[in-house]
Write a protein that holds these residues in place. Structure first.
Motif, PDB file in Angstrom:
ATOM      1  N   ASP A   1      29.633  42.956 -12.111  1.00  0.00           N
ATOM      2  CA  ASP A   1      28.187  43.443 -11.228  1.00  0.00           C
ATOM      3  C   ASP A   1      27.027  43.517 -12.268  1.00  0.00           C
ATOM      4  O   ASP A   1      25.914  43.860 -11.802  1.00  0.00           O
ATOM      5  CB  ASP A   1      28.610  44.469 -10.513  1.00  0.00           C
TER       6      ASP A   1
ATOM      7  N   TYR B   1      18.790  43.547 -10.696  1.00  0.00           N
ATOM      8  CA  TYR B   1      18.919  43.467  -9.225  1.00  0.00           C
ATOM      9  C   TYR B   1      17.592  43.413  -8.598  1.00  0.00           C
ATOM     10  O   TYR B   1      16.702  44.245  -9.224  1.00  0.00           O
ATOM     11  CB  TYR B   1      19.775  44.776  -8.731  1.00  0.00           C
TER      12      TYR B   1
ATOM     13  N   TRP C   1      18.802  41.631  -1.285  1.00  0.00           N
ATOM     14  CA  TRP C   1      19.136  42.083  -2.425  1.00  0.00           C
ATOM     15  C   TRP C   1      19.772  41.049  -3.222  1.00  0.00           C
ATOM     16  O   TRP C   1      20.535  40.433  -2.415  1.00  0.00           O
ATOM     17  CB  TRP C   1      20.227  43.329  -2.574  1.00  0.00           C
TER      18      TRP C   1
ATOM     19  N   ARG D   1      19.946  33.344  -9.708  1.00  0.00           N
ATOM     20  CA  ARG D   1      19.817  34.355  -8.954  1.00  0.00           C
ATOM     21  C   ARG D   1      20.452  34.189  -7.732  1.00  0.00           C
ATOM     22  O   ARG D   1      20.508  32.980  -7.279  1.00  0.00           O
ATOM     23  CB  ARG D   1      18.212  34.485  -8.770  1.00  0.00           C
TER      24      ARG D   1
ATOM     25  N   VAL E   1      23.043  39.163  -2.722  1.00  0.00           N
ATOM     26  CA  VAL E   1      24.216  40.034  -2.572  1.00  0.00           C
ATOM     27  C   VAL E   1      24.092  40.570  -1.297  1.00  0.00           C
ATOM     28  O   VAL E   1      25.437  40.533  -0.660  1.00  0.00           O
ATOM     29  CB  VAL E   1      23.760  41.387  -3.443  1.00  0.00           C
TER      30      VAL E   1
ATOM     31  N   ARG F   1      20.774  39.409  -7.243  1.00  0.00           N
ATOM     32  CA  ARG F   1      20.999  39.776  -8.712  1.00  0.00           C
ATOM     33  C   ARG F   1      20.955  38.632  -9.533  1.00  0.00           C
ATOM     34  O   ARG F   1      21.474  37.503  -9.121  1.00  0.00           O
ATOM     35  CB  ARG F   1      22.244  40.680  -8.805  1.00  0.00           C
TER      36      ARG F   1
END
Length: 122
Positions: A90, A94, A36, A45, A48, A38
């Motif tokens: 956050d 994603y 993953w 980028r 995660v 984000r």
């Protein structure tokens, strides 16, 4: 056709939770490492979390450790990212990605989803 499709994003209040899904078609997720990532506006980028192939170990970025949990449902060929105690920082698009091994280098991943927006705001 090999495809990854993310879902589950949206607007979440600070301190809230969300669960992202990443469904694979055309290949078996368990044979790949799944990451993953984000990307926030104006930023690169970043990784995660990642789970190794064949249900290998899972690792997390320090910024999400203890708040995010990654899991895989092999029967549904889907990977999940449970996100708790969400913070405004956050906020990002994603993405899930499949590759041969977990790596922070996005170029090591062969397949990418289209991304899903998560916005943490009151």
């Amino acid at each position: 056709q090999l495809q990854l499709v993310e879902s589950g994003g949206g607007l979440v209040q600070p301190g809230g939770s969300a669960r992202l899904s990443c469904a694979a078609s055309g290949f078996t997720l368990g044979y790949y490492a799944i990451g993953w990532f984000r990307q926030a506006p104006g930023k690169e980028r970043e990784g995660v979390s990642c789970i190794g192939s064949s249900g290998g170990s899972t690792n997390y970025a320090d910024s999400v450790k203890g708040r995010f949990t990654m899991s895989i449902d092999t029967a549904k060929n889907t990977v999940y990212l449970q996100m708790n105690s969400l913070k405004p920082k956050d906020t990002a698009v994603y993405y899930c990605a499949a590759g041969d091994w977990c790596d922070s280098d996005i170029n090591e991943y062969d397949y990418w989803g289209q991304g899903t927006q998560v916005t943490v705001s009151s």
